[in-house]
Motif scaffolding. Structure first.
Motif, short mmCIF file in Angstrom:
data_model
loop_
_atom_site.label_atom_id
_atom_site.label_comp_id
_atom_site.label_asym_id
_atom_site.label_seq_id
_atom_site.Cartn_x
_atom_site.Cartn_y
_atom_site.Cartn_z
N ASP A 78 56.83 43.95 8.35
CA ASP A 78 56.43 43.78 9.75
C ASP A 78 55.21 42.89 9.84
O ASP A 78 54.51 42.65 8.86
CB ASP A 78 56.12 45.15 10.38
CG ASP A 78 54.85 45.74 9.83
OD1 ASP A 78 54.92 46.46 8.83
OD2 ASP A 78 53.76 45.45 10.37
N SER A 81 51.79 42.99 11.59
CA SER A 81 50.80 43.76 12.36
C SER A 81 49.61 42.84 12.59
O SER A 81 48.98 42.37 11.64
CB SER A 81 50.35 45.00 11.58
OG SER A 81 51.41 45.94 11.53
N CYS A 94 47.45 44.39 6.90
CA CYS A 94 48.52 44.99 6.10
C CYS A 94 49.79 44.16 6.25
O CYS A 94 49.77 43.09 6.87
CB CYS A 94 48.77 46.44 6.54
SG CYS A 94 49.52 46.62 8.15
N LEU A 104 53.76 44.20 15.66
CA LEU A 104 52.85 45.22 16.21
C LEU A 104 51.52 44.54 16.52
O LEU A 104 51.12 43.61 15.82
CB LEU A 104 52.58 46.33 15.19
CG LEU A 104 53.73 47.26 14.80
CD1 LEU A 104 54.55 46.68 13.66
CD2 LEU A 104 53.18 48.62 14.37
N HIS A 113 48.41 47.99 13.21
CA HIS A 113 49.27 48.89 12.44
C HIS A 113 49.22 50.30 13.05
O HIS A 113 48.40 50.59 13.93
CB HIS A 113 48.98 48.85 10.94
CG HIS A 113 47.63 49.36 10.51
ND1 HIS A 113 47.24 50.65 10.71
CD2 HIS A 113 46.60 48.74 9.90
CE1 HIS A 113 46.03 50.82 10.22
NE2 HIS A 113 45.61 49.66 9.73
N THR A 114 50.07 51.18 12.54
CA THR A 114 50.26 52.47 13.20
C THR A 114 49.13 53.47 12.90
O THR A 114 49.15 54.59 13.42
CB THR A 114 51.60 53.11 12.77
OG1 THR A 114 51.58 53.27 11.34
CG2 THR A 114 52.78 52.24 13.14
N PHE A 133 57.58 47.42 4.40
CA PHE A 133 57.84 48.37 5.50
C PHE A 133 59.10 48.00 6.28
O PHE A 133 59.22 46.90 6.81
CB PHE A 133 56.62 48.34 6.43
CG PHE A 133 56.69 49.30 7.57
CD1 PHE A 133 56.19 50.59 7.45
CD2 PHE A 133 57.22 48.92 8.80
CE1 PHE A 133 56.24 51.48 8.51
CE2 PHE A 133 57.27 49.80 9.87
CZ PHE A 133 56.78 51.08 9.72
N ASP A 186 50.01 47.34 0.15
CA ASP A 186 50.60 46.01 0.44
C ASP A 186 49.93 44.93 -0.40
O ASP A 186 50.59 43.99 -0.86
CB ASP A 186 50.47 45.67 1.93
CG ASP A 186 51.20 46.67 2.81
OD1 ASP A 186 52.18 47.27 2.34
OD2 ASP A 186 50.79 46.84 3.97
O1 PXL Z 1 50.54 49.27 5.01
C1 PXL Z 1 51.75 49.84 5.30
C2 PXL Z 1 52.11 49.65 6.74
C3 PXL Z 1 52.92 48.60 7.09
N1 PXL Z 1 53.28 48.37 8.36
C4 PXL Z 1 52.87 49.17 9.36
C5 PXL Z 1 52.04 50.25 9.08
C6 PXL Z 1 51.65 50.50 7.74
C7 PXL Z 1 50.78 51.63 7.43
O2 PXL Z 1 50.28 52.33 8.24
O3 PXL Z 1 51.61 51.01 10.09
C8 PXL Z 1 53.28 48.90 10.76
#
Ligand code: PXL
Length: 274
Positions: A11, A13, A18, A42, A45-46, A79, A217
């Motif tokens: 993804d 982010s 990351c 995103l 990140h989450t 991911f 990562d």
């Molecule tokens: O780092 C791993 C990762 C990758 N992608 C997203 C994440 C995370 C870890 O929280 O939220 C969207």
């Protein structure tokens, strides 16, 4: 100079260092051409309290289909956000492996941590991931992921030597891949264990008290880069450990919040010669 080329499936982010932002930076600095396949976008990140999320599952097939004429030295996945995505990645790997059997497949099975799978990981995704890892040449799970992929009871991170050795062997038997098991705790050290062609090798780094987002990562991106540059797997693992230690030293003195990830910018240039 020939620059190896890798398709990076992960993804994007926008904030928090990351997934693709890390992979593209690390691979490029090390001298590898990083070609991103974004699985989702995103805003952060989450790990943050708020974020915008746009799933890109529908665009994966046409995006990858347009790359059928291209050749890759490596395919590196991280991911993945849905069962359909895992299936699409499997199809992409299948196609390119048939086209060029020398393409290296590096899969970081990002599924969970500290004994638990991420909340987004549905039973269907678990099933698909157990199948996808069989396409890998190199797998870089943490202990949680390795336990899950082998149906082994998670007994924490202090599992060296006996349980860790059993775990890498079991995962290698199931997948035929070389295994890098990350994050084994031994007192004030972290061990990363490489299992390749029946041999076990250990790479040791100092255990840091802070756990920054995206460290996994960075680790798998460095391993991917140096494998494609022709290093043996355990050497690539050593380099990843050293690089992360140096970057974390910079991060700790800059008082960066853990969610913002490892401050690797000041040391990225070192990757070229590591
Ligand atoms: O780092 C791993 C990762 C990758 N992608 C997203 C994440 C995370 C870890 O929280 O939220 C969207």
């Amino acid at each position: 100079m020939r620059i190896p080329r890798v398709a990076c499936i992960n993804d994007l982010s926008g904030y928090g260092r990351c997934s693709l932002t890390t992979a593209i930076s690390v691979l490029s600095a090390a001298g590898v051409q990083a070609c991103p396949v974004p699985t989702a976008v995103l805003s952060k990140h989450t790990g943050f309290d708020s974020y915008y999320f746009k799933d890109l599952t529908d665009s994966l097939e046409p995006y990858m289909n347009d790359w059928k004429q291209l050749e890759f030295d490596g395919i590196y996945s991280g991911f993945l956000g849905s069962a359909e995505q895992i299936e699409a990645v499997e199809g992409f790997i299948d196609f390119h492996k048939k086209k060029n059997s020398h393409t290296s497949i590096i899969i970081d099975p990002v599924m969970g941590d500290a004994g638990r799978l991420y909340a987004t990981y549905t039973p269907q995704m678990q099933k698909e991931m157990k199948r996808l890892v069989k396409s890998a040449d190199i797998l870089t799970p943490n202990i949680t992921e390795a336990c899950f992929l082998t149906d082994t009871l998670y007994l924490g991170e202090e599992i060296y030597p006996q349980k860790a050795t059993e775990l890498v062997k079991r995962l290698s038997e199931k997948t035929q891949a070389k295994i890098v098991l990350t994050g084994i705790v031994k007192h004030d050290k972290i061990l990363n264990m490489t299992y390749s062609d029946g041999d076990i090798q250990l790479s040791e780094v100092l255990r840091e008290k802070n756990i920054y987002s995206g460290t996994g990562d960075i680790f798998s991106s460095v391993v991917c880069a140096f494998i494609l540059k022709g290093k043996p797997l355990h050497k690539a693992v050593d380099i990843a450990g050293r690089f992360i230690s140096e970057a974390i030293e910079k991060t700790a003195v800059s008082n960066t919040p853990l969610t913002e990830g490892v401050v690797f910018e000041p040391v990225l240039h070192k990757l070229w010669n590591m």
